[in-house]
Design a protein around this motif. Structure first.
Motif: not given
Length: 207
Positions: A108-118, A191-201
């Protein structure tokens, strides 16, 4: 009186032999190695630092936006691709374009904020996004214009029962549609498994 005394025979303890020079050097070497590993791991923690982006969003499709120079794939959901069609009442309709319109309405035209690490296979940040108090990831699934993709399974179940959005008719899972229309590797759920896999990689890549 017995030489063993009332408590029985006395135990004799021999003094431990002094550690050899080589044993001391080995212990010191292991301690230095462990300290070095801890320093290297700490130096790589920047790879897991959460990135935060905010500003005016350019809506690309039902689950991806651009904030400034950062392309963002909304984490945990999967919306129909922009060119994808679905079926309702025996006819095709542009569900991909409607999914994008749904996200535009939520922002609706508002500013958007996003956060993440993967990041996904295209290098896009996997982000949890908000416009004001509106959780955009969750709301897209609740509105029926995205399916759960590693998260928001409860919201998907409610939307399916209510037959809102794409659940009002029939559709091909967005991931399956992509596999049939693009020559690209299969995208993993967020999901959690993908997050663990990304950290391991990340650690393996460092070594």
């Amino acid at each position: 009186m017995s030489r063993f005394g009332p408590q029985g025979p006395r135990r004799r303890y021999a003094a431990s032999p002094p550690r050899s020079l080589w044993r001391k050097l080995l212990d010191y070497g292991l301690a230095i190695l462990l300290l070095g590993l801890l320093i290297l791991v700490a130096a790589r923690l920047d790879r897991f630092e959460t990135r935060k982006e905010q500003g005016t969003a350019i809506v690309n499709d039902g689950d991806s936006i651009t904030l400034g120079a950062e392309r963002i794939r909304m984490r945990g959901i999967d919306a129909p691709e922009y060119q994808q069609t679905c079926q309702k009442a025996g006819a095709d309709y542009p569900c991909g374009k409607l999914a994008r319109q749904s996200l535009v309405r939520l922002i609706a035209g508002r500013p958007v904020s996003c956060s993440g690490w993967q990041r996904d296979r295209y290098g896009r940040l996997l982000g949890d996004c908000k416009a004001g108090d509106t959780d955009l990831n969750r709301s897209q699934v609740q509105a029926g214009w995205a399916v759960a993709f590693g998260d928001f399974e409860t919201e998907e179940a409610v939307a399916r029962v209510a037959k809102v959005g794409i659940w009002a008719g029939t559709f091909e899972e967005p991931r399956d549609w992509r596999d049939g229309h693009h020559d690209a590797p299969v995208e993993r759920k967020h999901g959690m498994l993908a997050s663990f896999g990304d950290a391991l990689r990340e650690f393996i890549r460092f070594w």
